[in-house]
Structure formats: structure tokens, C-alpha cells
Design a protein around this motif. Structure first.
Motif, short mmCIF file in Angstrom:
data_model
loop_
_atom_site.label_atom_id
_atom_site.label_comp_id
_atom_site.label_asym_id
_atom_site.label_seq_id
_atom_site.Cartn_x
_atom_site.Cartn_y
_atom_site.Cartn_z
N GLU A 120 59.21 50.52 51.69
CA GLU A 120 60.54 50.69 52.32
C GLU A 120 61.29 51.84 51.66
N ALA A 121 61.04 52.04 50.35
CA ALA A 121 61.77 53.08 49.61
C ALA A 121 61.02 54.41 49.57
N LEU A 122 59.89 54.50 50.26
CA LEU A 122 59.09 55.74 50.24
C LEU A 122 59.93 56.92 50.74
N PRO A 123 59.98 58.02 49.98
CA PRO A 123 60.73 59.19 50.47
C PRO A 123 60.14 59.71 51.79
N GLU A 124 60.95 60.36 52.57
CA GLU A 124 60.48 60.91 53.84
C GLU A 124 59.29 61.84 53.58
N GLY A 125 58.22 61.62 54.31
CA GLY A 125 57.03 62.45 54.15
C GLY A 125 56.25 62.17 52.87
N GLY A 126 56.55 61.06 52.20
CA GLY A 126 55.91 60.74 50.91
C GLY A 126 54.45 60.35 51.06
N VAL A 127 53.80 60.18 49.89
CA VAL A 127 52.37 59.87 49.84
C VAL A 127 52.14 58.46 49.32
N VAL A 128 51.38 57.68 50.09
CA VAL A 128 50.93 56.36 49.65
C VAL A 128 49.46 56.48 49.28
N GLY A 129 49.11 56.10 48.04
CA GLY A 129 47.70 56.13 47.63
C GLY A 129 47.16 54.72 47.49
N LEU A 130 45.92 54.53 47.93
CA LEU A 130 45.22 53.27 47.66
C LEU A 130 43.96 53.59 46.86
N ALA A 131 43.66 52.74 45.87
CA ALA A 131 42.38 52.85 45.16
C ALA A 131 41.58 51.60 45.50
N ILE A 132 40.39 51.82 46.06
CA ILE A 132 39.60 50.72 46.63
C ILE A 132 38.30 50.59 45.84
N PRO A 133 37.93 49.33 45.45
CA PRO A 133 36.79 49.15 44.54
C PRO A 133 35.44 49.14 45.23
N GLU A 134 34.42 49.13 44.38
CA GLU A 134 33.04 48.94 44.84
C GLU A 134 32.80 47.49 45.22
N ASN A 135 31.69 47.22 45.88
CA ASN A 135 31.26 45.85 46.15
C ASN A 135 30.72 45.22 44.87
N PRO A 136 30.77 43.89 44.72
CA PRO A 136 31.43 42.96 45.63
C PRO A 136 32.90 42.77 45.26
N PHE A 137 33.72 42.54 46.25
CA PHE A 137 35.14 42.25 46.00
C PHE A 137 35.64 41.30 47.08
N ARG A 138 36.78 40.68 46.81
CA ARG A 138 37.42 39.74 47.74
C ARG A 138 37.78 40.46 49.04
N CYS A 139 37.33 39.90 50.16
CA CYS A 139 37.73 40.35 51.49
C CYS A 139 37.32 41.79 51.83
#
Ligand code: FAD
Length: 401
Positions: A144-163
Motif C-alpha cells: 500500500e505504501a509502495l512509491p509510484e512506479g516502485g519495485v517489488v522484489g520476490l526471492a523464490i526458493p528451490e524445491n522442495p518448499f511449501r505450496c
């Protein structure tokens, strides 16, 4: 009574087991140990990020289980003594069992990503365990507070992981929200893998609904994040590239919950090997382990599987006490629904059977949602979104009502 069943963990596996046991084995005493006063589901947590659900809508009370006669103990299991058949609780109390079911879920591998520790989760929430709901709320507030045009990063793991499809539903729901409020924002999804669950379907969603808002960066394009710097809000890749993010969601590498690792139920993979027909742990008699903590591939670590297998585990454990018979050829079911956007659901379905040394997917069963142009599939996608909602309502009733 005919005996005492103690269950550790009041989530998808444990709550389902408690309810199933009370309904089908009314003479058995059932005690459920869970540290949190209510249960926040991970399923539908991504819809909070998408602005389609609120925290109270995915928070469930244990009162329904209490009304069925389950003794719900708000405490944490600290140790298990398989010879004395006791569970020591953090409060100092101890519970005696004849059969024990353990469904404590995952633990996070602190330090597997350099700089990612408990304190770092306040800046870069994982939002990968329900807990008290603060992780998912934190991530939503940051979006909600992300600046206009801001960047959201996700770091996603290797298998196996939940879901397995969870990170990709999350990307979609974040994009769904930002498209309405911050359409020039960017989502960078750094992945430690080179492929993922329902990939073609998700790539269709992203292309159809979100244009170039989402960039997925696989391991072979330096997508593996090995370190974070929370002070400067940096994700640091395997080859030393520094990416500044305004909002960071780190889904760290996972292992089983501490209670099964500390008591020797898990092996050196970090997960618990079990008998595929009874879920009795290889390492101890009368202790049945279910849910994400187990080694049960090719079955996914899903709430659906935790619920489905809980019934076999209870039947096998209590057959011994009540003189019934254990299921001889159990079948396990899984459907993972994901929401891509408004009125946009996709799914993957599979049926599994126990083999002598594990589990196998049943040939020619299950499958994926169809692919094709949205113009032709809009009604299918709309219906699958409704099926997903119905699944959520029915599984949470099968756990808590
Ligand atoms: P949990 O449900 O996590 O329950 C474990 C419980 O044990 C917790 O309440 C914990 O507090 C308690 N516990 C831990 N240690 C102890 C201890 N020492 N003593 C007592 N209690 C303890 N699955 C689906 O099927 N469909 C979906 O759409 C879906 N979406 C998801 C989306 C996201 C974002 C995520 C992260 C997951 C999703 N999942 C989904 C996966 C699902 O949440 C898990 O597979 C499921 O929760 C596993 O059940 P479990 O019983 O093993 O663990």
C-alpha cells in the motif's frame, strides 16, 4: 475411553485429524496442542495482498473443535519421549499419549540466505507461515505504501518448499492490486529454479492481465538470491548483482518444523520419512507425521494433501487402539487452485497412491486447466475462481467446524 490421541499442530493436517478422529472414533480422547489462539491460513493469504480478502476472513477459531470435545491446549510441544509416550510442553506440563500425530508444518532455514534472520523478516517479510497474521499484514501494508512506479522484489526458493504454485499466485495477486493503484510499478520475481508449477498457465495470466509489469528471472539468468541487505533494501544474486527493491518478499529455503528435527524424526534431508500407508514415522513407533514436514514426493506440500492424508493417518493410528482395520490401499487427492486476477482461477489436480516405498501419481488421473486465448476461456476461468472459493470454505469447515 479406548485411548489417548495427542495431536501436535492445529493447522491443515492437525485440525483435520482432530475433527476426523472425534467424528469417527468417539471413544478416543483427543488433545490438540497449538501455540496460537487462532489459525491464520496460508491459502487465501495471497488474496489479502490482492485486496480481495481481509485477515479476519482467513482467521479460524478452535471453538468448533472444542464443541466437538477436542481438548485444545494452547501451548507449544517442546519435546517428545517415544519410550515413555509423553509430549513435554513449553509451559512445563506433560501429556501422555497412546498414539501421537504430528503436523507442525515447516521451519525456515535461517542463514540459507545470508543476512536473512528473524529480525530481517520485519523489513522483508516471508509471509509463508500463518502465525499471528502479522507477516501477511506487514507485506500488504508495504504494498500500500509502495512509491509510484516502485519495485517489488520476490526471492523464490528451490524445491522442495511449501505450496509449489504459491509464489506465482502471489506475484499475480500483487500485480492485480498494483494494476489498480500503482500501474507503473514493477515486480521482479527472482527464482532459484528454472521452471515452476503451472508455469504455462501463469505466463498466460501475466501476459493477458499484467503486460510488462512482471519480470520472472530464473536461476540460469542469475535469479538465485543468496544474500539480502535489509539496511539498504538490497537483494544480492549468486553472481553478485545488487538489486534495490522498495518492497521485498523473501520466501526462504525451508525445512521441517523444529519439533520433528530436534526429536530425531527428520532425517538428514531435514524432512520426515514415513510409511506411505500409515504415516508412521520411520524413526519411532506410534508417532504418525503428516503434512509439509514429511517426505511424500511426488505429492506436493499442500493443505489439501495434509487434510487428505490426515484421515488415513488417524485411521491407521486408531485402528490399533479400537480394534478396527487400517486402510489397506489408501488414495490421496490434491487440487491446488490459484487466483490470477478478478474472476480468474486455474488449477492442477492429481490423485496419488501409496506404493511399498513411497507414493506415486496415478497415471491418466488429474491434469491442468486448459490453455488458450482468454476470449475463449473466460467462463472456465470464472468458474474455477468460484470452485477455489468453494474449496476454501469446505476445507476450512472440514478442519474447524
Ligand atoms: P500448517 O498448516 O502450517 O500447521 C502447522 C501448525 O503447527 C501451525 O499452526 C503451527 O503453529 C503448529 N506448530 C508448529 N510447531 C509446533 C509445536 N512445536 N507444538 C505445537 N504446535 C506447533 N495449500 C493448498 O492446498 N491450497 C492452497 O491454495 C494453498 N495456498 C497457499 C498459499 C501460500 C501463500 C502458502 C504459503 C501456502 C499455501 N498452501 C496451500 C500450502 C498450505 O498452507 C500448507 O501445505 C499446509 O498449511 C500444510 O499443513 P501442515 O499441517 O503441515 O502445516
Amino acid at each position: 475411553s479406548t485411548g489417548r490421541l495427542v495431536i501436535i499442530g492445529g493447522g491443515f493436517g492437525g485440525a483435520s485429524a482432530a475433527r476426523f478422529a472425534r467424528i469417527n472414533y468417539p471413544d478416543v480422547d483427543v488433545t490438540l496442542v497449538e501455540p496460537y489462539p487462532t489459525f491464520v491460513t496460508c491459502p487465501y493469504g495471497n488474496l489479502i495482498l490482492g485486496g480481495k480478502r481481509t485477515l479476519p476472513q482467513i482467521t479460524h477459531s478452535y471453538d468448533g473443535l472444542r464443541a466437538r470435545g477436542v481438548n485444545v491446549v494452547q501451548d507449544r510441544a517442546a519435546d517428545i519421549d517415544p519410550d515413555a509416550r509423553t509430549v513435554a510442553l513449553e509451559s512445563g506440563a506433560s501429556l501422555q499419549y497412546d498414539k501421537l500425530i504430528v503436523s507442525p508444518g515447516i521451519g525456515l532455514r535461517w542463514g540459507a540466505i545470508d543476512g536473512y534472520d528473524q529480525a530481517a523478516t520485519e523489513v522483508f517479510p516471508h509471509a509463508w507461515m500463518g502465525g499471528d497474521g502479522s507477516q501477511i499484514t506487514n507485506l500488504r501494508a508495504q504494498l500500500e505504501a509502495l512509491p509510484e512506479g516502485g519495485v517489488v522484489g520476490l526471492a523464490i526458493p528451490e524445491n522442495p518448499f511449501r505450496c509449489p504454485p504459491g509464489p506465482y499466485e502471489r506475484i499475480s495477486m500483487i500485480a492485480h492490486y498494483l494494476k489498480q493503484t500503482n500501474p507503473t510499478a514493477k515486480i521482479l520475481a527472482f527464482d532459484s529454479k528454472e521452471g515452476f508449477s503451472k508455469q504455462g498457465l501463469f505466463e498466460d495470466v501475466w501476459a493477458e492481465l499484467y503486460g510488462d509489469m512482471i519480470e520472472w528471472i530464473p536461476a540460469n539468468q542469475d535469479g538465485r538470491i543468496v544474500a539480502v541487505d535489509v539496511q539498504n533494501k538490497l537483494f544480492i544474486s549468486e553472481f553478485g548483482e545488487e538489486h534495490r527493491v522498495d518492497v521485498g518478499n523473501v520466501i526462504p529455503p525451508q525445512t521441517s518444523a523444529a519439533i520433528v528435527r530436534d526429536t530425531g524424526l527428520a532425517n538428514d534431508t531435514g524432512w520426515v520419512p514415513v510409511n506411505s500407508r500409515t504415516f508412521e514415522a520411520d524413526a519411532a513407533r506410534d508417532i504418525h507425521v503428516i503434512g509439509d514436514a514429511t517426505i511424500a514426493g511426488p505429492m506436493p506440500k499442500s493443505g489439501y494433501i495434509a487434510n487428505s492424508t490426515s484421515k488415513t493417518a488417524v485411521s491407521a493410528a486408531l485402528a490399533d487402539l479400537t480394534g478396527g482395520s487400517a486402510p489397506s490401499d489408501p488414495v490421496y487427492f490434491n487440487t491446488c487452485y490459484s487466483h490470477g486476477g478478478e474472476d480468474y482461477g486455474i488449477s492442477v489436480v492429481a490423485v496419488f497412491r501409496a506404493t511399498d516405498d513411497g507414493f506415486e501419481a496415478t497415471p491418466d488421473s488429474g491434469g491442468l486447466s486448459p490453455r488458450g486465448p482468454l476470449s475463449e476461456l473466460a467462463e472456465n476461468r470464472r468458474l474455477e475462481a468460484r470452485y477455489a472459493d468453494a474449496w476454501y470454505d469446505s476445507i476450512t469447515r472440514d478442519m474447524f467446524s
